[in-house]
Scaffold this motif. Sequence first.
Motif, mmCIF file in Angstrom:
data_model
loop_
_atom_site.group_PDB
_atom_site.id
_atom_site.type_symbol
_atom_site.label_atom_id
_atom_site.label_comp_id
_atom_site.label_asym_id
_atom_site.label_seq_id
_atom_site.Cartn_x
_atom_site.Cartn_y
_atom_site.Cartn_z
ATOM 1 N N GLN A 87 3.543 9.698 -3.510
ATOM 2 C CA GLN A 87 3.068 8.482 -2.875
ATOM 3 C C GLN A 87 4.268 7.654 -2.413
ATOM 4 O O GLN A 87 5.187 7.381 -3.196
ATOM 5 C CB GLN A 87 2.241 7.658 -3.859
ATOM 6 N N ILE A 88 4.255 7.257 -1.139
ATOM 7 C CA ILE A 88 5.346 6.426 -0.627
ATOM 8 C C ILE A 88 4.794 5.127 -0.060
ATOM 9 O O ILE A 88 3.664 5.064 0.416
ATOM 10 C CB ILE A 88 6.182 7.160 0.444
ATOM 11 N N SER A 89 5.609 4.098 -0.113
ATOM 12 C CA SER A 89 5.198 2.776 0.347
ATOM 13 C C SER A 89 5.084 2.738 1.866
ATOM 14 O O SER A 89 5.810 3.432 2.577
ATOM 15 C CB SER A 89 6.193 1.719 -0.128
ATOM 16 N N GLU A 90 4.143 1.916 2.361
ATOM 17 C CA GLU A 90 3.940 1.819 3.815
ATOM 18 C C GLU A 90 5.157 1.235 4.523
ATOM 19 O O GLU A 90 5.390 1.533 5.687
ATOM 20 C CB GLU A 90 2.703 0.965 4.119
ATOM 21 N N VAL A 91 5.897 0.411 3.833
ATOM 22 C CA VAL A 91 7.195 -0.031 4.329
ATOM 23 C C VAL A 91 8.239 0.578 3.417
ATOM 24 O O VAL A 91 8.168 0.435 2.193
ATOM 25 C CB VAL A 91 7.326 -1.566 4.322
ATOM 26 N N ASN B 21 0.842 -1.193 0.000
ATOM 27 C CA ASN B 21 0.000 0.000 0.000
ATOM 28 C C ASN B 21 0.880 1.247 0.000
ATOM 29 O O ASN B 21 2.021 1.224 0.463
ATOM 30 C CB ASN B 21 -0.912 0.022 1.225
ATOM 31 N N TYR B 22 0.310 2.343 -0.502
ATOM 32 C CA TYR B 22 1.039 3.596 -0.604
ATOM 33 C C TYR B 22 0.204 4.711 -0.002
ATOM 34 O O TYR B 22 -1.027 4.684 -0.061
ATOM 35 C CB TYR B 22 1.381 3.908 -2.069
ATOM 36 N N ILE B 23 0.879 5.696 0.580
ATOM 37 C CA ILE B 23 0.187 6.819 1.207
ATOM 38 C C ILE B 23 0.738 8.121 0.636
ATOM 39 O O ILE B 23 1.849 8.166 0.109
ATOM 40 C CB ILE B 23 0.334 6.796 2.748
ATOM 41 N N SER B 24 -0.029 9.190 0.766
ATOM 42 C CA SER B 24 0.415 10.495 0.288
ATOM 43 C C SER B 24 1.321 11.147 1.314
ATOM 44 O O SER B 24 1.060 11.090 2.523
ATOM 45 C CB SER B 24 -0.785 11.404 0.026
ATOM 46 N N VAL C 7 3.101 -14.190 21.335
ATOM 47 C CA VAL C 7 3.528 -14.640 20.000
ATOM 48 C C VAL C 7 4.907 -15.306 20.103
ATOM 49 O O VAL C 7 5.936 -14.658 19.961
ATOM 50 C CB VAL C 7 3.577 -13.452 19.011
ATOM 51 N N PRO C 8 4.945 -16.592 20.360
ATOM 52 C CA PRO C 8 6.223 -17.291 20.530
ATOM 53 C C PRO C 8 7.084 -17.301 19.267
ATOM 54 O O PRO C 8 8.305 -17.236 19.356
ATOM 55 C CB PRO C 8 5.804 -18.710 20.916
ATOM 56 N N ALA C 9 6.459 -17.399 18.094
ATOM 57 C CA ALA C 9 7.226 -17.530 16.850
ATOM 58 C C ALA C 9 7.792 -16.177 16.422
ATOM 59 O O ALA C 9 7.071 -15.173 16.372
ATOM 60 C CB ALA C 9 6.346 -18.106 15.742
ATOM 61 N N LEU C 10 9.080 -16.148 16.088
ATOM 62 C CA LEU C 10 9.740 -14.893 15.738
ATOM 63 C C LEU C 10 9.123 -14.240 14.510
ATOM 64 O O LEU C 10 8.958 -13.015 14.469
ATOM 65 C CB LEU C 10 11.235 -15.142 15.502
ATOM 66 N N ASP C 11 8.775 -15.028 13.488
ATOM 67 C CA ASP C 11 8.226 -14.418 12.271
ATOM 68 C C ASP C 11 6.877 -13.757 12.542
ATOM 69 O O ASP C 11 6.586 -12.676 12.008
ATOM 70 C CB ASP C 11 8.114 -15.456 11.149
ATOM 71 N N ILE C 12 6.056 -14.367 13.404
ATOM 72 C CA ILE C 12 4.771 -13.758 13.757
ATOM 73 C C ILE C 12 5.005 -12.525 14.631
ATOM 74 O O ILE C 12 4.345 -11.488 14.463
ATOM 75 C CB ILE C 12 3.873 -14.758 14.505
ATOM 76 N N ARG C 13 5.963 -12.626 15.529
ATOM 77 C CA ARG C 13 6.273 -11.493 16.408
ATOM 78 C C ARG C 13 6.740 -10.291 15.582
ATOM 79 O O ARG C 13 6.345 -9.156 15.841
ATOM 80 C CB ARG C 13 7.340 -11.920 17.417
ATOM 81 N N ARG C 14 7.565 -10.540 14.601
ATOM 82 C CA ARG C 14 8.042 -9.458 13.736
ATOM 83 C C ARG C 14 6.860 -8.776 13.052
ATOM 84 O O ARG C 14 6.815 -7.553 12.921
ATOM 85 C CB ARG C 14 9.020 -10.012 12.697
ATOM 86 N N SER C 15 5.899 -9.554 12.618
ATOM 87 C CA SER C 15 4.725 -8.998 11.957
ATOM 88 C C SER C 15 3.894 -8.152 12.908
ATOM 89 O O SER C 15 3.447 -7.050 12.566
ATOM 90 C CB SER C 15 3.872 -10.130 11.371
ATOM 91 N N GLU D 276 7.803 -10.073 4.369
ATOM 92 C CA GLU D 276 6.949 -11.150 4.866
ATOM 93 C C GLU D 276 6.133 -10.672 6.064
ATOM 94 O O GLU D 276 4.929 -10.964 6.169
ATOM 95 C CB GLU D 276 7.801 -12.353 5.262
ATOM 96 N N ALA D 277 6.764 -9.928 6.957
ATOM 97 C CA ALA D 277 6.049 -9.404 8.132
ATOM 98 C C ALA D 277 4.941 -8.453 7.712
ATOM 99 O O ALA D 277 3.858 -8.446 8.299
ATOM 100 C CB ALA D 277 7.042 -8.697 9.056
ATOM 101 N N TYR D 278 5.209 -7.654 6.704
ATOM 102 C CA TYR D 278 4.208 -6.694 6.239
ATOM 103 C C TYR D 278 3.015 -7.408 5.597
ATOM 104 O O TYR D 278 1.861 -7.026 5.820
ATOM 105 C CB TYR D 278 4.850 -5.734 5.232
ATOM 106 N N MET D 279 3.288 -8.439 4.812
ATOM 107 C CA MET D 279 2.224 -9.121 4.067
ATOM 108 C C MET D 279 1.422 -10.085 4.932
ATOM 109 O O MET D 279 0.297 -10.432 4.592
ATOM 110 C CB MET D 279 2.830 -9.889 2.889
ATOM 111 N N LYS D 280 1.980 -10.487 6.060
ATOM 112 C CA LYS D 280 1.316 -11.491 6.892
ATOM 113 C C LYS D 280 0.069 -10.898 7.555
ATOM 114 O O LYS D 280 0.091 -9.797 8.102
ATOM 115 C CB LYS D 280 2.289 -11.991 7.966
#
Length: 298
Positions: free
Chosen positions: A12-16, A2-5, A232-240, A270-274
């Motif tokens: 327009q810049i990306s959310e990440v 996604n992009y915001i103004s 959130v024990p899992a690191l990938d979920i925690r990052r998200s 991956e964290a952003y899309m999760k």
Amino acid sequence: MNYISLGKSNIQISEVSFGTMSLKGAKSHDKGLVRKAFDSGINYFDTADLYDKGENEKLIGEALKEIRSKVVIGTKVGNQLRADGSGWDWNPRKSYILSAVDESLRRLQTDYIDYYQLHGGTLEDPMDETIEAFERLKEQGKIREYGISSIRPNVIREYVKRSNIAGVMMQYSLLDRRPEEACFDLLQQAGIPVLVRGGYAKGILLDKAPQSFLSWSVKEVEQMMEGLKELVPALDIRRSWVLHFALAHPAVGSVVSGIRTPDQLAETLEAYMKEIPQENWYQDLNQTFPAKTYQDHR
């Protein structure tokens, strides 16, 4: 993605977005990483004239010159390097900004900067003079928009009142929620997006060992991290969760992630899309990490 103004502009810049300060590897590696980020949907790249004494701007200029019209480049000004290389001095004077921009343009190999930021600021600065410099640069077409990088509520309030800033970069994370109390509502009402830096709190919110942070003691940080890991024990979920916590506040437009390796880029995307599956995740984080207020610069 996604992009915001950026403020009231058509930028327009990306959310990440990509914070480039940590890039210090081989040029071919770093340029390839920047281009891979662009191919993945990231279009905002944030640097500063101070980073690596200007070499970071050169790197970003080389990496993006072939796709210049498709990306948004942000850089910063205000920290003047000493001629003897011993450090830098704060200089928000109009004359310095008007000359420093030309050096950034040269290093970035471009004839305009999309987003030019004052790299700090105090109430003692000649603020009107600083704003005059940015406005002149807009008139000259050397910059498209300008903003500030600051955590000081009293400085931010003055720029909101006196200028046409299009954004504010500031530190914000689960371990530093001070902007919620002092700045976010003001900026949201003014239509000025926050560009978050330090969203992972130096990696403490991911997998680095707990340490004191701001006024939190090591023990307090340990306790909060234990609570987070129970949620959130899992690191990938925690990052998200950590990333989406910063993005969830309506004042926030983008999280500027310091990316240094292909793995970090992949993990960030991956964290952003999760998707966050748990309904009360935001409330749970609120309870686990109490908010604090600014004690200084109010």
